[in-house]
Design an enzyme around this catalytic site. Structure first.
Site, PDB file in Angstrom:
ATOM      1  N   LYS A   1     116.435  46.528  86.839  1.00 60.17           N
ATOM      2  CA  LYS A   1     117.615  47.086  86.158  1.00 60.17           C
ATOM      3  C   LYS A   1     118.883  46.637  86.883  1.00 60.17           C
ATOM      4  O   LYS A   1     119.858  46.220  86.250  1.00 60.17           O
ATOM      5  CB  LYS A   1     117.515  48.622  86.111  1.00 60.17           C
ATOM      6  CG  LYS A   1     116.477  49.109  85.111  1.00 60.17           C
ATOM      7  CD  LYS A   1     116.085  50.572  85.281  1.00 60.17           C
ATOM      8  CE  LYS A   1     114.921  50.904  84.339  1.00 60.17           C
ATOM      9  NZ  LYS A   1     114.369  52.239  84.545  1.00 60.17           N
TER      10      LYS A   1
ATOM     11  N   GLN B   1     115.238  57.711  87.548  1.00 57.10           N
ATOM     12  CA  GLN B   1     113.926  57.092  87.327  1.00 57.10           C
ATOM     13  C   GLN B   1     112.823  58.150  87.389  1.00 57.10           C
ATOM     14  O   GLN B   1     112.787  58.969  88.305  1.00 57.10           O
ATOM     15  CB  GLN B   1     113.701  55.990  88.378  1.00 57.10           C
ATOM     16  CG  GLN B   1     112.457  55.159  88.146  1.00 57.10           C
ATOM     17  CD  GLN B   1     112.543  54.279  86.902  1.00 57.10           C
ATOM     18  OE1 GLN B   1     113.605  53.813  86.511  1.00 57.10           O
ATOM     19  NE2 GLN B   1     111.411  54.050  86.252  1.00 57.10           N
TER      20      GLN B   1
ATOM     21  N   ASP C   1     119.425  57.080  78.984  1.00 55.27           N
ATOM     22  CA  ASP C   1     117.974  57.137  78.779  1.00 55.27           C
ATOM     23  C   ASP C   1     117.630  57.922  77.510  1.00 55.27           C
ATOM     24  O   ASP C   1     116.508  57.828  77.000  1.00 55.27           O
ATOM     25  CB  ASP C   1     117.330  57.870  79.970  1.00 55.27           C
ATOM     26  CG  ASP C   1     116.429  56.980  80.803  1.00 55.27           C
ATOM     27  OD1 ASP C   1     115.967  55.943  80.282  1.00 55.27           O
ATOM     28  OD2 ASP C   1     116.183  57.333  81.959  1.00 55.27           O
TER      29      ASP C   1
HETATM   30  N1  GUN Z   1     109.812  55.797  83.887  1.00 48.87           N
HETATM   31  C1  GUN Z   1     109.090  55.072  83.005  1.00 48.87           C
HETATM   32  N2  GUN Z   1     109.852  54.713  81.951  1.00 48.87           N
HETATM   33  C2  GUN Z   1     111.073  55.220  82.166  1.00 48.87           C
HETATM   34  C3  GUN Z   1     112.297  55.189  81.438  1.00 48.87           C
HETATM   35  O1  GUN Z   1     112.412  54.623  80.353  1.00 48.87           O
HETATM   36  N3  GUN Z   1     113.348  55.818  82.013  1.00 48.87           N
HETATM   37  C4  GUN Z   1     113.240  56.470  83.196  1.00 48.87           C
HETATM   38  N4  GUN Z   1     114.318  57.090  83.656  1.00 48.87           N
HETATM   39  N5  GUN Z   1     112.127  56.529  83.898  1.00 48.87           N
HETATM   40  C5  GUN Z   1     111.054  55.902  83.387  1.00 48.87           C
END
Ligand code: GUN
Length: 280
Positions: A53, A97, A120
């Site tokens: 990211k 995350q 998100d």
């Molecule tokens: N963990 C697995 N997929 C995701 C996601 O799309 N966003 C976040 N914040 N954590 C994750």
């Protein structure tokens, strides 16, 4: 008959080209979109995702801040950081995350993020707005799946979409998005009886369960479009939830792992971050 590949990397590249133009336009107006990513603990997969990211932000000229916090971080400390980021004008998007360590209440953390910075789409307000069809941040992985289908010329109206998996991150929102696009939607999960009978009814099969190679050729009807959201580490490397080698023989179109949904998830995160900056 071997199906054609849905190339996530190629589609992501195209979509990122459009995002780049929007970033450049914002910068002409003196606005740099900013994304803050918060990682608690040392989960290796999460560390890898956060790194990707950060790299993608830098490539697109999006301001990136990554907070790598110790496993023992208290909920109060984490909520304090989120509040600080909520009030920081340089930050348009906040992503915590998942998964979080067990001593932290995930729902409380997600609902502390300013819904207008919730790129998100996991805040209760955004989840609710998505379900009732109001303006909302759309969760990145489900959004990426829908964009991939659209870019591959797959019509959803009237089609039977079978989603395997009922998580808040993928299964439920992708089912909602397919329903909004006038598909007939079935959600199957670990307690579903006669799973092969149901998956064989799919025109479009979306699998997000996190079990390596669980969807086999016998479970898929000839001509189905197959989207594999799973990423599982096995001895030979990374594989999806779909037995790619077998299923590609019957599918009309199929996503590989890696190089399928993964690149789209990050792309839609960048889209949401830029969208947040444009709305400011
Ligand atoms: N963990 C697995 N997929 C995701 C996601 O799309 N966003 C976040 N914040 N954590 C994750």
């Amino acid at each position: 008959m071997a199906g054609t590949l849905i190339d996530g990397k190629l589609i992501a590249k195209k979509v990122r080209g459009d995002i780049q133009k929007r970033v450049d336009k914002l910068k002409e107006k003196g606005v740099t979109p900013g994304l803050a990513v918060v990682l608690v603990g040392h989960d290796p997969a999460s560390q890898a995702y956060v790194g990707m990211k950060e790299k993608t932000c830098i490539k697109l000229g999006i301001h990136s801040e990554v907070y790598r916090l110790a496993e023992e971080t208290t909920q109060e400390e984490l909520l304090g950081l989120i509040t600080k980021l909520n009030n920081d004008p340089k930050i348009n998007g906040i992503l915590v995350q998942l998964p979080l360590p067990k001593h932290i209440d995930e729902g409380k953390v997600l609902d502390t993020i300013d819904p207008e910075k919730d790129v998100d789409g996991f805040h209760s307000i955004n989840v609710g707005n998505l379900v009732i069809g109001k303006d909302a941040f759309v969760p990145c992985t489900p959004y990426g799946v829908i964009v991939m289908l659209e870019e591959s010329g797959v019509e959803l109206t009237g089609k039977h979409v079978v989603v395997v998996g009922r998580s808040n991150i993928v299964g439920k929102p992708v089912a909602t998005l397919a329903l909004q696009r006038h598909a007939t939607v079935t959600i199957a999960h670990s307690r579903t009886k006669n799973l092969p009978e149901i998956t064989r009814q799919a025109d479009i099969l979306i699998v997000a369960v996190g079990r390596a190679n669980m969807i086999t050729k016998e479970m898929v009807r000839e001509g189905t479009v197959v989207i594999d959201v799973g990423i599982n580490r096995v001895e030979t490397g990374l594989v999806g939830d779909v037995d790619f080698e077998g299923v590609k023989e019957v599918a009309a179109q199929i996503t590989p792992v890696p190089g399928g949904v993964g690149p789209m998830t990050i792309t839609m995160l960048m889209h949401n971050t830029v969208l947040s900056a444009e709305r400011r």
